[in-house]
Design an enzyme around this catalytic site. Structure first.
Site, PDB file in Angstrom:
ATOM      1  N   SER A  53      40.741  45.304  35.968  1.00  0.00           N
ATOM      2  CA  SER A  53      40.355  46.717  35.921  1.00  0.00           C
ATOM      3  C   SER A  53      41.358  47.518  35.090  1.00  0.00           C
ATOM      4  O   SER A  53      41.087  48.668  34.746  1.00  0.00           O
ATOM      5  CB  SER A  53      40.244  47.295  37.334  1.00  0.00           C
ATOM      6  OG  SER A  53      41.403  47.015  38.088  1.00  0.00           O
ATOM      7  N   ASP A  91      44.448  38.723  37.915  1.00  0.00           N
ATOM      8  CA  ASP A  91      43.108  38.321  37.457  1.00  0.00           C
ATOM      9  C   ASP A  91      43.217  37.494  36.185  1.00  0.00           C
ATOM     10  O   ASP A  91      43.835  37.936  35.201  1.00  0.00           O
ATOM     11  CB  ASP A  91      42.258  39.558  37.138  1.00  0.00           C
ATOM     12  CG  ASP A  91      41.436  40.047  38.307  1.00  0.00           C
ATOM     13  OD1 ASP A  91      41.278  39.308  39.301  1.00  0.00           O
ATOM     14  OD2 ASP A  91      40.944  41.198  38.227  1.00  0.00           O
ATOM     15  N   LYS A 121      43.486  35.033  40.318  1.00  0.00           N
ATOM     16  CA  LYS A 121      42.143  35.254  40.857  1.00  0.00           C
ATOM     17  C   LYS A 121      41.123  34.958  39.776  1.00  0.00           C
ATOM     18  O   LYS A 121      41.341  35.276  38.608  1.00  0.00           O
ATOM     19  CB  LYS A 121      42.008  36.695  41.371  1.00  0.00           C
ATOM     20  CG  LYS A 121      40.615  37.030  41.908  1.00  0.00           C
ATOM     21  CD  LYS A 121      40.603  38.265  42.809  1.00  0.00           C
ATOM     22  CE  LYS A 121      40.622  39.603  42.120  1.00  0.00           C
ATOM     23  NZ  LYS A 121      39.483  39.812  41.181  1.00  0.00           N
ATOM     24  N   GLU A 123      36.678  34.904  39.053  1.00  0.00           N
ATOM     25  CA  GLU A 123      35.358  35.342  39.507  1.00  0.00           C
ATOM     26  C   GLU A 123      34.356  34.197  39.448  1.00  0.00           C
ATOM     27  O   GLU A 123      34.219  33.543  38.411  1.00  0.00           O
ATOM     28  CB  GLU A 123      34.853  36.501  38.626  1.00  0.00           C
ATOM     29  CG  GLU A 123      35.710  37.759  38.733  1.00  0.00           C
ATOM     30  CD  GLU A 123      35.169  38.916  37.904  1.00  0.00           C
ATOM     31  OE1 GLU A 123      34.059  38.805  37.330  1.00  0.00           O
ATOM     32  OE2 GLU A 123      35.863  39.951  37.833  1.00  0.00           O
ATOM     33  N   GLU A 190      33.071  41.686  46.761  1.00  0.00           N
ATOM     34  CA  GLU A 190      32.879  43.013  46.167  1.00  0.00           C
ATOM     35  C   GLU A 190      31.432  43.463  46.256  1.00  0.00           C
ATOM     36  O   GLU A 190      30.514  42.763  45.824  1.00  0.00           O
ATOM     37  CB  GLU A 190      33.337  42.994  44.693  1.00  0.00           C
ATOM     38  CG  GLU A 190      33.161  44.347  44.009  1.00  0.00           C
ATOM     39  CD  GLU A 190      33.923  44.493  42.694  1.00  0.00           C
ATOM     40  OE1 GLU A 190      34.773  43.633  42.398  1.00  0.00           O
ATOM     41  OE2 GLU A 190      33.667  45.474  41.974  1.00  0.00           O
TER      42      GLU A 190
HETATM   43  N1  LIG Z   1      38.583  52.253  38.248  1.00  0.00           N
HETATM   44  C1  LIG Z   1      38.006  51.121  38.639  1.00  0.00           C
HETATM   45  N2  LIG Z   1      37.778  50.938  39.943  1.00  0.00           N
HETATM   46  C2  LIG Z   1      37.171  49.797  40.382  1.00  0.00           C
HETATM   47  O1  LIG Z   1      36.982  49.657  41.617  1.00  0.00           O
HETATM   48  C3  LIG Z   1      36.819  48.805  39.433  1.00  0.00           C
HETATM   49  C4  LIG Z   1      37.093  49.031  38.069  1.00  0.00           C
HETATM   50  N3  LIG Z   1      37.673  50.204  37.705  1.00  0.00           N
HETATM   51  N4  LIG Z   1      36.791  48.118  37.124  1.00  0.00           N
HETATM   52  C5  LIG Z   1      36.414  46.791  37.524  1.00  0.00           C
HETATM   53  C6  LIG Z   1      35.596  46.813  38.727  1.00  0.00           C
HETATM   54  C7  LIG Z   1      34.224  47.393  38.533  1.00  0.00           C
HETATM   55  N5  LIG Z   1      33.885  47.857  39.853  1.00  0.00           N
HETATM   56  C8  LIG Z   1      32.864  48.773  40.078  1.00  0.00           C
HETATM   57  C9  LIG Z   1      32.278  49.428  38.997  1.00  0.00           C
HETATM   58  C10 LIG Z   1      31.313  50.362  39.187  1.00  0.00           C
HETATM   59  C11 LIG Z   1      30.890  50.646  40.435  1.00  0.00           C
HETATM   60  C12 LIG Z   1      29.863  51.730  40.520  1.00  0.00           C
HETATM   61  O2  LIG Z   1      29.722  52.504  39.604  1.00  0.00           O
HETATM   62  N6  LIG Z   1      29.147  51.916  41.526  1.00  0.00           N
HETATM   63  C13 LIG Z   1      28.313  53.072  41.587  1.00  0.00           C
HETATM   64  C14 LIG Z   1      26.967  52.924  40.919  1.00  0.00           C
HETATM   65  C15 LIG Z   1      26.399  51.534  41.017  1.00  0.00           C
HETATM   66  C16 LIG Z   1      24.909  51.426  40.723  1.00  0.00           C
HETATM   67  O3  LIG Z   1      24.529  51.257  39.543  1.00  0.00           O
HETATM   68  O4  LIG Z   1      24.153  51.469  41.697  1.00  0.00           O
HETATM   69  C17 LIG Z   1      28.208  53.430  43.037  1.00  0.00           C
HETATM   70  O5  LIG Z   1      27.844  54.575  43.309  1.00  0.00           O
HETATM   71  O6  LIG Z   1      28.572  52.612  43.893  1.00  0.00           O
HETATM   72  C18 LIG Z   1      31.448  49.999  41.518  1.00  0.00           C
HETATM   73  C19 LIG Z   1      32.434  49.056  41.327  1.00  0.00           C
HETATM   74  C20 LIG Z   1      35.048  47.751  40.725  1.00  0.00           C
HETATM   75  N7  LIG Z   1      36.158  47.637  39.810  1.00  0.00           N
HETATM   76  C1  LIG Z   2      38.593  45.581  42.207  1.00  0.00           C
HETATM   77  C2  LIG Z   2      39.441  44.364  42.229  1.00  0.00           C
HETATM   78  C3  LIG Z   2      39.012  43.397  43.273  1.00  0.00           C
HETATM   79  C4  LIG Z   2      39.534  43.703  40.878  1.00  0.00           C
HETATM   80  O1  LIG Z   2      39.107  42.604  40.629  1.00  0.00           O
HETATM   81  C5  LIG Z   2      40.186  44.462  39.799  1.00  0.00           C
HETATM   82  O2  LIG Z   2      40.808  45.519  40.075  1.00  0.00           O
HETATM   83  O3  LIG Z   2      40.121  44.015  38.652  1.00  0.00           O
HETATM   84 MG   LIG Z   3      39.053  42.196  38.551  1.00  0.00          MG
END
Ligand SMILES: Nc1nc(=O)c2c([nH]1)NC[C@@H]1CN(c3ccc(C(=O)N[C@@H](CCC(=O)O)C(=O)O)cc3)CN21
Ligand SMILES: CC(C)C(=O)C(=O)O
Ligand SMILES: [Mg+2]
Length: 272
Positions: A53, A91, A121, A123, A190
């Site tokens: 991330s 990662d 880690k 995936e 996740e």
């Molecule tokens: N800043 C950041 N935080 C994170 O937790 C994170 C990252 N980056 N980058 C890598 C992954 C990507 N992850 C993510 C990315 C997007 C959503 C998200 O946007 N969820 C929205 C919309 C999802 C949908 O299309 O339904 C939500 O409301 O949960 C969740 C986890 C978790 N990780």
């Molecule tokens: C959200 C966590 C689990 C991760 O893989 C990341 O930060 O890249």
């Molecule tokens: Mg990651």
């Protein structure tokens, strides 16, 4: 509110197993740099993940795919130099381990040798079995990551919750059992239904660390910039904000700009 477990005794993969054994939840956060990792470690977090991330949070990319192994090693080395107690997990980035177990081993060894991290880690489940086995055989602890695996975002198409349907849930359970059987010390789950997290966490001996996976994982992880409110745009439902650092930083910096403009800074005591 206090700083938890102030005694400095290093967290190992065995510590995490003990925590699960006695029903104590595991706290995990990301960090990508020295200064932030010092604070996270001092606060008593057990696991610091140098997440890919960083691609989003540090470099401003839309996905985790562009970050390179060299860049991950740079972030990981900075975090390792800061940490006295936490277990540092890194990662493996997209393209450094999938489909070729020799490359996976080479990538994991570079991370361990060049950053001093404690674990990696990866995936995926069955698809990356050979890579996980090969890295483990070199004595490198591996954490799994199932459910929403962001390196596969172009396969999924959205960041929506995974494994809502029975077929995908069954595959996730069999992947979790596989990762445990081949020797992973834990896994991230996740964005999956809370009921599935409960089922998997109860079935497994090794700890699960959830993000958007409900209350029954053996631990929780968040991205540090999200939970501190530095990153204003990211607001999925699973995120709890523990501070509004964006506004605190904005006000401080605006105050500084004002002081410079008005000749208030520096004053006599701040000059030589
Ligand atoms: N800043 C950041 N935080 C994170 O937790 C994170 C990252 N980056 N980058 C890598 C992954 C990507 N992850 C993510 C990315 C997007 C959503 C998200 O946007 N969820 C929205 C919309 C999802 C949908 O299309 O339904 C939500 O409301 O949960 C969740 C986890 C978790 N990780
Ligand atoms: C959200 C966590 C689990 C991760 O893989 C990341 O930060 O890249
Ligand atoms: Mg990651």
């Amino acid at each position: 509110m206090s700083v938890h477990n102030p005694d400095i005794k290093r967290v190992t993969t065995h510590t995490l197993q003990e925590l699960k054994g006695r029903g104590e939840k595991i706290s995990a956060l990301t960090a990508y740099d020295y200064s932030m990792a010092r604070v996270v470690d001092a606060a008593g977090v057990e696991v610091i993940l140098v997440g890919d991330s960083a691609s989003n949070v540090m470099a401003g990319h839309e996905t985790t795919l562009p970050i390179t192994l060299d860049q991950m090693i740079y972030h990981a080395g900075s975090v390792v130099r800061a940490v006295k107690r936490a277990l540092v997990v890194v990662d493996l980035p997209f393209g450094s381990y999938q489909g070729n177990s020799s490359e996976a081993l080479r990538s994991a060894i570079r991370i361990m040798k060049e950053s001093g991290a404690h674990a990696v880690k990866m995936e995926g489940g069955q698809e990356i079995r050979e890579s996980v086995v090969r890295v483990l055989s070199a004595g490198v602890p591996v954490m799994g990551h199932l459910g929403l695996t962001p390196q596969s975002i172009y396969k999924f198409g959205t960041y929506a919750v995974r494994a809502k349907e029975d077929a995908e849930a069954q595959k996730l359970i069999s992947d979790a059992l596989l990762l445990q059987e081949i020797g992973c010390f834990g896994m991230v789950l996740e964005k999956i239904p809370a009921t599935l997290t409960k089922q998997v966490s109860e079935q497994l001996q090794i700890p699960t660390i959830g993000i958007g996976a409900g209350p029954d994982a053996d631990g929780q992880i968040l991205v540090i910039h999200d939970m501190l409110g530095i990153n204003k745009e990211f607001k999925p439902r699973f995120l709890r904000r523990y501070a509004d650092l964006h506004n605190i930083m904005l006000e401080a910096i605006a105050h500084y700009v004002d002081d410079v403009k008005t000749n208030d800074f520096p004053n006599e005591t701040e000059a030589y």
